[in-house]
Design an enzyme around this catalytic site. Structure first.
Site, PDB file in Angstrom:
ATOM      1  N   GLU A 109      54.272  15.800  31.191  1.00  0.00           N
ATOM      2  CA  GLU A 109      55.408  16.388  30.474  1.00  0.00           C
ATOM      3  C   GLU A 109      56.167  17.325  31.402  1.00  0.00           C
ATOM      4  O   GLU A 109      55.610  17.873  32.353  1.00  0.00           O
ATOM      5  CB  GLU A 109      54.859  17.096  29.213  1.00  0.00           C
ATOM      6  CG  GLU A 109      55.819  17.904  28.387  1.00  0.00           C
ATOM      7  CD  GLU A 109      56.979  17.158  27.759  1.00  0.00           C
ATOM      8  OE1 GLU A 109      57.623  16.359  28.457  1.00  0.00           O
ATOM      9  OE2 GLU A 109      57.281  17.432  26.583  1.00  0.00           O
ATOM     10  N   ASP A 113      56.769  24.738  26.464  1.00  0.00           N
ATOM     11  CA  ASP A 113      57.590  25.844  25.975  1.00  0.00           C
ATOM     12  C   ASP A 113      56.853  26.443  24.770  1.00  0.00           C
ATOM     13  O   ASP A 113      55.915  27.211  24.945  1.00  0.00           O
ATOM     14  CB  ASP A 113      58.980  25.282  25.648  1.00  0.00           C
ATOM     15  CG  ASP A 113      59.982  26.327  25.248  1.00  0.00           C
ATOM     16  OD1 ASP A 113      59.754  27.509  25.497  1.00  0.00           O
ATOM     17  OD2 ASP A 113      61.036  25.967  24.664  1.00  0.00           O
ATOM     18  N   GLY A 115      54.958  24.784  22.912  1.00  0.00           N
ATOM     19  CA  GLY A 115      53.675  24.071  22.846  1.00  0.00           C
ATOM     20  C   GLY A 115      53.620  23.058  21.715  1.00  0.00           C
ATOM     21  O   GLY A 115      52.678  22.279  21.622  1.00  0.00           O
ATOM     22  N   ASN A 116      54.653  23.054  20.866  1.00  0.00           N
ATOM     23  CA  ASN A 116      54.653  22.152  19.702  1.00  0.00           C
ATOM     24  C   ASN A 116      54.516  20.685  20.081  1.00  0.00           C
ATOM     25  O   ASN A 116      53.705  19.969  19.511  1.00  0.00           O
ATOM     26  CB  ASN A 116      55.953  22.311  18.911  1.00  0.00           C
ATOM     27  CG  ASN A 116      55.831  23.401  17.874  1.00  0.00           C
ATOM     28  OD1 ASN A 116      54.827  23.470  17.171  1.00  0.00           O
ATOM     29  ND2 ASN A 116      56.824  24.247  17.801  1.00  0.00           N
ATOM     30  N   LEU A 118      53.331  19.122  22.736  1.00  0.00           N
ATOM     31  CA  LEU A 118      52.029  18.694  23.246  1.00  0.00           C
ATOM     32  C   LEU A 118      50.921  18.913  22.223  1.00  0.00           C
ATOM     33  O   LEU A 118      49.940  18.169  22.200  1.00  0.00           O
ATOM     34  CB  LEU A 118      51.716  19.391  24.573  1.00  0.00           C
ATOM     35  CG  LEU A 118      52.559  18.870  25.739  1.00  0.00           C
ATOM     36  CD1 LEU A 118      52.309  19.676  26.999  1.00  0.00           C
ATOM     37  CD2 LEU A 118      52.283  17.391  25.993  1.00  0.00           C
ATOM     38  N   LYS A 141      56.318  27.855  30.441  1.00  0.00           N
ATOM     39  CA  LYS A 141      56.896  29.145  30.012  1.00  0.00           C
ATOM     40  C   LYS A 141      55.857  29.832  29.137  1.00  0.00           C
ATOM     41  O   LYS A 141      55.927  29.759  27.905  1.00  0.00           O
ATOM     42  CB  LYS A 141      58.145  28.903  29.156  1.00  0.00           C
ATOM     43  CG  LYS A 141      59.379  28.479  29.899  1.00  0.00           C
ATOM     44  CD  LYS A 141      60.542  28.376  28.897  1.00  0.00           C
ATOM     45  CE  LYS A 141      61.767  27.801  29.536  1.00  0.00           C
ATOM     46  NZ  LYS A 141      62.838  27.524  28.555  1.00  0.00           N
ATOM     47  N   ASP A 169      67.137  19.034  31.687  1.00  0.00           N
ATOM     48  CA  ASP A 169      68.584  19.002  31.504  1.00  0.00           C
ATOM     49  C   ASP A 169      69.078  20.128  30.611  1.00  0.00           C
ATOM     50  O   ASP A 169      68.307  20.801  29.920  1.00  0.00           O
ATOM     51  CB  ASP A 169      69.002  17.668  30.853  1.00  0.00           C
ATOM     52  CG  ASP A 169      68.571  17.607  29.382  1.00  0.00           C
ATOM     53  OD1 ASP A 169      67.385  17.887  29.101  1.00  0.00           O
ATOM     54  OD2 ASP A 169      69.418  17.325  28.521  1.00  0.00           O
TER      55      ASP A 169
END
Ligand code: IMP
Ligand code: MG
Length: 188
Positions: A109, A113, A115-116, A118, A141, A169
């Site tokens: 991945e 961020d 974590g949702n 994953l 992060k 992006d």
């Protein structure tokens, strides 16, 4: 380059380069070494599952540094937006082609961020009965985690800023920059 000329070269949207091409290349080599060691006695090829689109550059560089038998696969998912009771869960737009049951799987991945993504993805993959399941993320992060996910291979820790390049992006822009840059805060 001094700060002023670097800023000029980056244009108005990008604030500064956070991770250079050379740093990325060196780190990918280190991660590949660890993964080669971990799976050196593997029986069936490792399945690398890239999460589209953000992971495609990381996955291609990482996979080319692997010496262990492996195959490449992709999934595409969308997160449920805010509101409703499904907040944070993921929906498959495209599933793997390989059957992952009883196989060694490494999810690749771009960034961890909240974590949702994953968190839900590992739940779904585990329910399919993988032989082993690990994750490799290019960026982390850590200040923003809401869900606990146990990621074994992390490229770089970064602060809570929006970054682009190397697959990441902003509204489909800047994805193929060879480095990682911090965006200037956007108004929209
Ligand atoms: P999550 O919050 O851990 O589920 O991450 C969701 C997704 O948000 C990531 O896979 C990225 O596609 C995207 N994302 C989070 N932070 C950034 C960023 O700084 N730049 C580009 N995409 C990001
Ligand atoms: Mg993503």
């Amino acid at each position: 380059m001094n700060n002023a000329s670097e800023k000029q070269a980056l244009g108005k949207d990008l604030r500064k380069i956070l991770i250079t091409e050379e740093e990325i290349s060196e780190r990918i080599g280190q991660l590949a070494d660890e993964i080669n060691e971990r799976y050196k006695d593997i029986e069936e090829p490792l399945i690398l599952v890239g999460v589209l689109k953000g992971s495609f550059i990381f996955l291609s560089d990482l996979s080319r540094r692997l010496t262990i038998p492996h195959v490449v696969d992709f999934i595409a998912i969308s997160s449920y937006g805010s509101g409703g009771n499904k907040q944070g869960e993921v929906r498959f737009l495209m599933d793997t082609r390989e059957n992952i049951t009883d196989r060694d799987v490494l999810i690749v991945e771009d960034i961890l961020d909240s974590g949702n993504t994953l968190y839900y993805l590992t739940k779904i993959f585990k329910s399919r009965g993988t032989k082993s399941l690990e994750m490799a993320v290019f960026l982390d992060k850590s200040e923003r985690h809401e869900k606990e996910v146990n990621v074994k291979y992390i490229g770089f820790e970064i602060p809570d800023v929006w970054v682009v390049g190397y697959g990441l992006d902003y509204k489909e822009k800047y994805r193929t920059l060879p480095y990682v840059a911090e965006m200037e805060p956007q108004k929209d």
